[in-house]
Design an enzyme around this catalytic site. Structure first.
Site, short mmCIF file in Angstrom:
data_model
loop_
_atom_site.label_atom_id
_atom_site.label_comp_id
_atom_site.label_asym_id
_atom_site.label_seq_id
_atom_site.Cartn_x
_atom_site.Cartn_y
_atom_site.Cartn_z
CG ASP A 177 -2.34 0.48 0.87
OD1 ASP A 177 -2.48 1.31 -0.04
OD2 ASP A 177 -3.31 0.05 1.54
CG ASP A 232 -9.05 2.04 -1.00
OD1 ASP A 232 -8.10 1.74 -1.74
OD2 ASP A 232 -8.97 2.10 0.24
#
EC number: 3.2.1.22
Length: 411
Positions: A177, A232
């Site tokens: 991430d 996201d």
């Protein structure tokens, strides 16, 4: 001569222009190249050296449903369910932990430590269990000093150490991430982990999650096996369709060994209708996206199971040609998406994104077929076949629903 597909030729030319540095160049029209020739056309691809990801990865990820509320019992039960529901036999193989699996602090030697309360047996024992089911285990880290939850350390500055740790545990997949990144460019932070994984002594699929900030599809092929193209996903129609559109513009950059990643599947989490989820799964499959289920498969209902276990739709995603399908026509929220498959076949989605029932039509010119071609049209959701279809394919479709076909030309 086999039927010529302009989609295949066009996408190969895009890749070639990228490689020679002519991203803004005009696509040269290539005539008289059969699809078989196109499939074997010698175009250099800059792919990660681990040899993984020849087709998009399939599996499960904990984040969309569980967030930080994850533990080893859930993971073991999920692995059990992956096998007992038949999903593993369909190709779903990765059981991936997302954020929050580790303690906030490293040990005295600087190693990451599994959260003692949630994973008392440790990650190696969990990997052994998952492997015993014929599956693979994935973990999560971050190219920053902490992960997005701020509950565990990131791997920035610890890339080699963490990669060796993951390999020693038997990890098969790393999602990496982009939080707490100290303002350092992703082009500086992601390559060290890619290199460390390659040197770890174990093949580990490298999933780069930098949210498409610096167009990773252009530069990440030599570093990772997939790269997020967007932020996201959320479990609603607007988020899903927006991400589908954003991911679509990068279609020509995907291929065996390196895939565009529009984020994990939301099918089964409850925020969309059945037909919206069907559209979600269909578009992700056509777009050669990683098919990472994001619901609780231990408790999924029959409808969710039916959607994510459609072997014919999965086959489109896993087709060896590895060309990402894309949007080829859009009029008043009535869309046609299409892409070439092996053996001269074409996958087509007729998608009604409008608010009312409507007819959606794909003409042969929209999808790269010669006008005189006759096909057999396989409906992948109805599991039925229309024979001797020519010129176009059309269907009346409910709002937010789709039809998905594989067209096989008659010789």
């Amino acid at each position: 001569m086999a039927t010529h597909y302009s989609i295949i030729g066009g996408m190969i030319i895009v890749v070639l222009l990228m490689i020679i540095g002519s991203e803004g160049g005009r696509l040269l029209e290539k005539k008289n190249r059969t699809s078989a020739e196109a499939e074997h056309y010698n175009v250099r691809r800059y792919l990660a050296e681990n040899g993984l990801g020849q087709t998009p990865p399939m599996g499960w990820n904990s984040w969309n449903h569980f967030g930080c509320d994850i533990n080893e019992n859930v993971v073991r039960e999920t692995a059990d369910a992956m096998v007992s529901t038949g999903l593993a036999a369909l190709g779903y193989q990765y059981i991936n932990l997302d954020d929050c699996w580790a303690e906030l602090n490293r040990d005295s030697e600087g190693n990451m430590v599994p959260n003692a309360a949630a994973f008392p047996s440790g990650i190696k024992a969990l990997a052994d269990y998952v492997h015993s089911k014929g599956l693979k285990l994935g973990v999560y880290s971050d190219a920053g000093n902490q992960t997005c939850s701020k509950r565990m350390p990131g791997s920035l500055g610890h890339e080699e150490q963490d990669a060796k740790t993951f390999a020693s545990w038997g990890v098969d997949y790393l999602k990496y991430d982009n939080c707490e990144n100290l303002g350092i460019s992703v082009k500086e932070r992601y390559p060290p982990m890619g290199k460390a994984l390659l040197s770890s002594g174990r093949p580990i699929f490298f999933s780069m999650c930098e949210w498409g900030w610096e167009d990773p599809q252009i530069w990440a092929k030599s570093i990772g096996n997939s790269w997020r193209t967007t932020g996201d996903i959320e479990d609603n129609w607007n988020s899903m369709t927006s991400i589908a559109d954003s991911n679509d513009k990068w279609a020509s950059y995907a291929g065996p060994g390196g895939w565009n990643d529009p984020d994990m599947l939301e099918v089964g989490n409850g925020g969309m209708t059945t037909e919206e989820y069907r559209s979600h799964f269909s578009i992700w499959a056509l777009a050669k996206a990683p098919l990472l289920v994001g619901c609780d498969i231990r408790a999924m209902d029959d409808t969710t199971h039916e959607l994510i276990s459609n072997a014919e739709v999965i086959a489109v995603n896993q087709d060896k040609l590895g060309v990402q399908g894309k949007k080829v026509k859009s009029t008043n929220d009535l869309e046609v998406w299409a892409g070439p498959l092996s053996d001269n076949k074409v996958a087509v989605i007729l998608w009604n994104r409008s608010s009312s029932r409507a007819t959606v039509t794909a003409s042969w010119s929209d999808i790269g077929l010669q006008q005189g071609t006759t096909v057999d049209a396989r409906d992948l959701w109805e599991h039925s076949t229309q024979s001797l279809v020519s010129g176009e394919i059309s269907a009346e479709i409910d709002s937010h629903a789709c039809k998905m076909y594989v067209l096989t030309p008659r010789s």
